[in-house]
Design a protein around this motif. Structure first.
Motif, PDB file in Angstrom:
ATOM      1  N   THR A  30      25.056  99.474  87.883  1.00 35.54           N
ATOM      2  CA  THR A  30      26.386  98.989  88.274  1.00 35.54           C
ATOM      3  C   THR A  30      27.256 100.126  88.794  1.00 35.54           C
ATOM      4  O   THR A  30      27.895 100.008  89.841  1.00 35.54           O
ATOM      5  CB  THR A  30      27.083  98.316  87.076  1.00 35.54           C
ATOM      6  N   GLN A  31      27.275 101.251  88.079  1.00 34.71           N
ATOM      7  CA  GLN A  31      28.077 102.390  88.512  1.00 34.71           C
ATOM      8  C   GLN A  31      27.568 102.991  89.824  1.00 34.71           C
ATOM      9  O   GLN A  31      28.361 103.405  90.679  1.00 34.71           O
ATOM     10  CB  GLN A  31      28.104 103.460  87.412  1.00 34.71           C
ATOM     11  N   ILE A 298      35.858 101.213  90.040  1.00 32.69           N
ATOM     12  CA  ILE A 298      36.128 102.571  89.538  1.00 32.69           C
ATOM     13  C   ILE A 298      34.803 103.257  89.245  1.00 32.69           C
ATOM     14  O   ILE A 298      33.973 102.732  88.494  1.00 32.69           O
ATOM     15  CB  ILE A 298      36.976 102.547  88.250  1.00 32.69           C
ATOM     16  N   PHE A 299      34.613 104.443  89.822  1.00 32.51           N
ATOM     17  CA  PHE A 299      33.453 105.277  89.506  1.00 32.51           C
ATOM     18  C   PHE A 299      33.935 106.387  88.589  1.00 32.51           C
ATOM     19  O   PHE A 299      34.895 107.096  88.889  1.00 32.51           O
ATOM     20  CB  PHE A 299      32.843 105.875  90.781  1.00 32.51           C
ATOM     21  N   TYR A 300      33.243 106.538  87.457  1.00 27.37           N
ATOM     22  CA  TYR A 300      33.684 107.473  86.417  1.00 27.37           C
ATOM     23  C   TYR A 300      32.851 108.752  86.412  1.00 27.37           C
ATOM     24  O   TYR A 300      31.632 108.713  86.579  1.00 27.37           O
ATOM     25  CB  TYR A 300      33.554 106.827  85.034  1.00 27.37           C
ATOM     26  N   GLU A 301      33.547 109.867  86.190  1.00 27.35           N
ATOM     27  CA  GLU A 301      32.895 111.138  85.861  1.00 27.35           C
ATOM     28  C   GLU A 301      33.526 111.650  84.571  1.00 27.35           C
ATOM     29  O   GLU A 301      34.674 111.306  84.242  1.00 27.35           O
ATOM     30  CB  GLU A 301      33.096 112.161  86.971  1.00 27.35           C
ATOM     31  N   PHE A 302      32.783 112.500  83.869  1.00 24.70           N
ATOM     32  CA  PHE A 302      33.245 112.997  82.578  1.00 24.70           C
ATOM     33  C   PHE A 302      32.984 114.494  82.471  1.00 24.70           C
ATOM     34  O   PHE A 302      31.889 114.957  82.796  1.00 24.70           O
ATOM     35  CB  PHE A 302      32.551 112.244  81.439  1.00 24.70           C
ATOM     36  N   ILE A 303      34.003 115.226  82.025  1.00 23.75           N
ATOM     37  CA  ILE A 303      33.888 116.674  81.850  1.00 23.75           C
ATOM     38  C   ILE A 303      34.229 116.996  80.402  1.00 23.75           C
ATOM     39  O   ILE A 303      35.278 116.573  79.891  1.00 23.75           O
ATOM     40  CB  ILE A 303      34.854 117.432  82.790  1.00 23.75           C
ATOM     41  N   SER A 304      33.352 117.719  79.736  1.00 18.96           N
ATOM     42  CA  SER A 304      33.634 118.111  78.353  1.00 18.96           C
ATOM     43  C   SER A 304      34.977 118.821  78.285  1.00 18.96           C
ATOM     44  O   SER A 304      35.244 119.751  79.053  1.00 18.96           O
ATOM     45  CB  SER A 304      32.517 119.036  77.843  1.00 18.96           C
ATOM     46  N   ALA A 305      35.849 118.359  77.386  1.00 15.84           N
ATOM     47  CA  ALA A 305      37.198 118.941  77.293  1.00 15.84           C
ATOM     48  C   ALA A 305      37.151 120.434  76.967  1.00 15.84           C
ATOM     49  O   ALA A 305      38.024 121.192  77.393  1.00 15.84           O
ATOM     50  CB  ALA A 305      38.010 118.189  76.239  1.00 15.84           C
ATOM     51  N   ASP A 306      36.126 120.855  76.250  1.00 18.17           N
ATOM     52  CA  ASP A 306      36.004 122.270  75.888  1.00 18.17           C
ATOM     53  C   ASP A 306      35.773 123.159  77.101  1.00 18.17           C
ATOM     54  O   ASP A 306      36.065 124.352  77.068  1.00 18.17           O
ATOM     55  CB  ASP A 306      34.847 122.472  74.897  1.00 18.17           C
ATOM     56  N   ASN A 312      33.896 126.277  87.021  1.00 14.44           N
ATOM     57  CA  ASN A 312      33.094 125.189  87.587  1.00 14.44           C
ATOM     58  C   ASN A 312      32.478 124.347  86.472  1.00 14.44           C
ATOM     59  O   ASN A 312      31.270 124.421  86.223  1.00 14.44           O
ATOM     60  CB  ASN A 312      31.980 125.749  88.490  1.00 14.44           C
ATOM     61  N   PRO A 313      33.284 123.540  85.797  1.00 16.56           N
ATOM     62  CA  PRO A 313      32.729 122.734  84.696  1.00 16.56           C
ATOM     63  C   PRO A 313      31.773 121.661  85.220  1.00 16.56           C
ATOM     64  O   PRO A 313      31.913 121.175  86.344  1.00 16.56           O
ATOM     65  CB  PRO A 313      33.968 122.103  84.075  1.00 16.56           C
ATOM     66  N   THR A 314      30.792 121.319  84.407  1.00 14.05           N
ATOM     67  CA  THR A 314      29.811 120.298  84.788  1.00 14.05           C
ATOM     68  C   THR A 314      30.458 118.915  84.775  1.00 14.05           C
ATOM     69  O   THR A 314      31.135 118.541  83.807  1.00 14.05           O
ATOM     70  CB  THR A 314      28.620 120.308  83.809  1.00 14.05           C
ATOM     71  N   ARG A 315      30.243 118.170  85.870  1.00 14.67           N
ATOM     72  CA  ARG A 315      30.764 116.817  85.994  1.00 14.67           C
ATOM     73  C   ARG A 315      29.626 115.827  85.730  1.00 14.67           C
ATOM     74  O   ARG A 315      28.688 115.713  86.506  1.00 14.67           O
ATOM     75  CB  ARG A 315      31.370 116.610  87.388  1.00 14.67           C
ATOM     76  N   LEU A 316      29.707 115.126  84.608  1.00 17.53           N
ATOM     77  CA  LEU A 316      28.655 114.202  84.199  1.00 17.53           C
ATOM     78  C   LEU A 316      28.944 112.798  84.707  1.00 17.53           C
ATOM     79  O   LEU A 316      30.100 112.400  84.864  1.00 17.53           O
ATOM     80  CB  LEU A 316      28.557 114.158  82.674  1.00 17.53           C
ATOM     81  N   THR A 317      27.880 112.034  84.938  1.00 18.15           N
ATOM     82  CA  THR A 317      28.025 110.608  85.173  1.00 18.15           C
ATOM     83  C   THR A 317      27.673 109.881  83.878  1.00 18.15           C
ATOM     84  O   THR A 317      27.286 110.491  82.882  1.00 18.15           O
ATOM     85  CB  THR A 317      27.125 110.137  86.334  1.00 18.15           C
ATOM     86  N   LEU A 318      27.793 108.575  83.925  1.00 18.45           N
ATOM     87  CA  LEU A 318      27.651 107.764  82.715  1.00 18.45           C
ATOM     88  C   LEU A 318      26.328 108.002  81.984  1.00 18.45           C
ATOM     89  O   LEU A 318      26.289 108.049  80.757  1.00 18.45           O
ATOM     90  CB  LEU A 318      27.776 106.285  83.108  1.00 18.45           C
ATOM     91  N   LYS A 319      25.254 108.194  82.726  1.00 23.26           N
ATOM     92  CA  LYS A 319      23.928 108.295  82.105  1.00 23.26           C
ATOM     93  C   LYS A 319      23.779 109.537  81.231  1.00 23.26           C
ATOM     94  O   LYS A 319      22.871 109.601  80.394  1.00 23.26           O
ATOM     95  CB  LYS A 319      22.833 108.273  83.163  1.00 23.26           C
TER      96      LYS A 319
END
Length: 500
Positions: A30-31, A298-306, A312-319
């Protein structure tokens, strides 16, 4: 006796939930489909041209070409849209701008397009239908419903309607709910919040209120005025009130106070709406976290708050996300926001399905001494502490005290209590211990004599309302920050003589 509307709500809820299951059971696919559709639609826009969307085939390509931006970074593009230029961030012009008051950038203008606007309305509807499907409770749809919201009055600017998100959404209440909605249009248009609440109380008191919704702090103000007028618990005034719908802040610090004001427990549905998109809603009454909406443009990305502030923080997708990690949520949407930092931090409570809680704001934390304390931790610590005592909390905020007159620095908790309190030392110890148990950095700083245990400063009755009023943010979608990494709010509270 069940009305026809209540009877029809159940099969309609079953039909919608069955449809929703199609994407819930296929989250990654879906994403990916949402991502491809967004890129395809925006390839010929100014933003798409500037960022070579025609060469973007996957998330890796996207990360190379589109940096994470906050509102200030995206502002040059937004200003072109505000000026009336079409095809800048998304094809054509937006239908609306949701005007919000930014903490650092002044007024923010968040676009709402013909593609994005329906998702706000559909998500709110589906949250209620999900509740009906799970509980079998549909009788409430026959009664009166209220959403404490901003004024629906809109203003036009270069052919685009401008207003608050909640006011814009008020224009999209489905026809079958029009007779049930409150307050009246005239009352909803009142700008002054205190005047508006008085008018809402007057209008709703004679009615069969079954659903009440809004940001908890402002619903509390409404409930208190009802109690003042009637001398009764809200649940006695509105005997069929059994569903509270809320969003914007964590309900837990308010729960005991609300149950006291209502006089009994009522079911609740948590929503996660924002001007930038409707992200999640509570899917199950007995499971923690809200269902992340993956098919809503909406397409989501997630970056560890730490690591968020690394180069250049890693940008993760849902998987690639994990349960229990504090992530900054980054979105790309069919309203033309691209790799946009909403400012919220979230944690996944489940990945089957994907459910989240809002853990705080990336800018709302305390780390004056390297402790990295976030909103979720202070709310959980307070919840644990008051469960073991008789204290009732109306509102609170926390700030660091770096240069105390005596002794080591500490965290200063400004708390407005509902009940009469003389000694808060026991509560302070319990909160501090609960916070140490959650946050190892804070534990180390206390044990290492870098910090002394927290101190509680009592705020006068309605003191936080007076503070919000003093900065022009009383009511509507405005929320008191739980945490600050500076003393701006704390100093203002002292300056206004709001200390008890």
């Amino acid at each position: 006796m069940f009305s026809l509307k209540a009877l029809l709500a159940k099969p309609f809820a079953s039909f919608i939930i069955k449809k929703e299951k199609q994407w819930i059971d296929n989250p990654i696919e879906t994403q990916e489909n949402v991502f491809q559709e967004l890129i395809s639609q925006a390839t010929s826009t100014a933003f798409g041209t500037d960022h070579d969307f025609i060469s973007v085939n996957n998330h890796t390509d996207f990360v190379k070409r589109v940096p994470v931006r906050d509102y200030e970074d995206l502002k040059p593009y937004v200003e072109r849209v505000v000026a009336g230029e079409p095809d800048v961030l998304w094809p054509g012009k937006p239908l609306y701008f949701a005007k919000t008051s930014g903490t650092t950038s002044g007024a923010k203008y968040i676009p709402l397009t013909k593609e994005s606007m329906p998702t706000h309305v559909t998500a709110a509807r589906n949250a209620i239908l999900s509740y009906i499907h799970e509980t079998g409770n549909s009788q409430f749809v026959s009664g009166k419903m209220i959403f404490l919201q901003g004024s629906p009055v809109l203003h036009e600017q270069n052919g685009i309607q401008l207003g608050r998100l909640s006011g814009i959404v008020a224009h999209f209440v489905p026809q079958y709910l029009q007779k049930n909605r409150m307050p009246s249009w005239e009352t909803n248009c009142i700008e002054d919040w205190e005047t508006k609440v008085e008018a809402i109380v007057k209008e709703t008191l004679p009615e069969n209120m079954t659903v009440i919704s809004g940001i908890p702090s402002w619903v509390q103000m409404y409930f208190e005025k009802i109690q003042q007028k009637t001398g009764q618990k809200v649940g006695d005034v509105f005997k069929n009130f059994n569903l509270f719908i809320f969003g914007g802040v964590n309900y837990e610090p308010y729960r005991a106070k609300f149950e006291n004001l209502i006089g009994r427990k009522v079911d609740s549905i948590e929503l996660y709406p924002a001007s930038e998109g409707f992200f999640a809603y509570q899917y199950k009454q007995d499971e923690k976290g809200m269902l992340l909406l993956l098919n809503a443009g909406i397409f989501y990305e997630f970056i560890s708050a730490d690591t968020f502030f690394d180069e250049n923080p890693t940008r993760l997708t849902l998987k690639d996300v994990q349960v229990g990690v504090n992530y900054v949520m980054v979105i790309s949407t069919n309203a033309g926001l691209w790799a946009y930092n909403v400012g919220d931090t979230i944690m996944f409570t489940s990945t089957k399905p994907y459910r989240v809680i809002v853990s705080g704001r990336i800018k709302h934390f305390i780390s004056a001494f390297g402790e990295h304390v976030i909103g979720k931790e202070v709310e959980q610590a307070l919840k644990e502490a008051i469960e073991a005592t008789d204290f009732q909390i109306s509102e609170f905020t926390v700030a660091p005290q770096i240069t105390p007159e005596f002794g080591l620095p500490f965290h200063e908790w400004f708390i407005e209590f509902e009940n009469e309190v003389s000694d808060v030392s026991e509560l302070a110890v319990k909160i501090d211990q609960a916070l140490q148990n959650q946050n190892s950095y804070y534990f180390d700083l206390i044990k290492g004599n870098v910090l002394q245990p927290l101190k509680i400063t009592m705020v006068k009755k309605n003191g936080f309302q007076d503070y919000m009023k003093s900065i022009g943010k009383l009511g509507g979608q405005n929320k008191l920050p739980r945490l600050s990494n500076d003393r701006k709010i704390a100093d203002k509270i002292y300056d206004l003589n709001l200390i008890k």
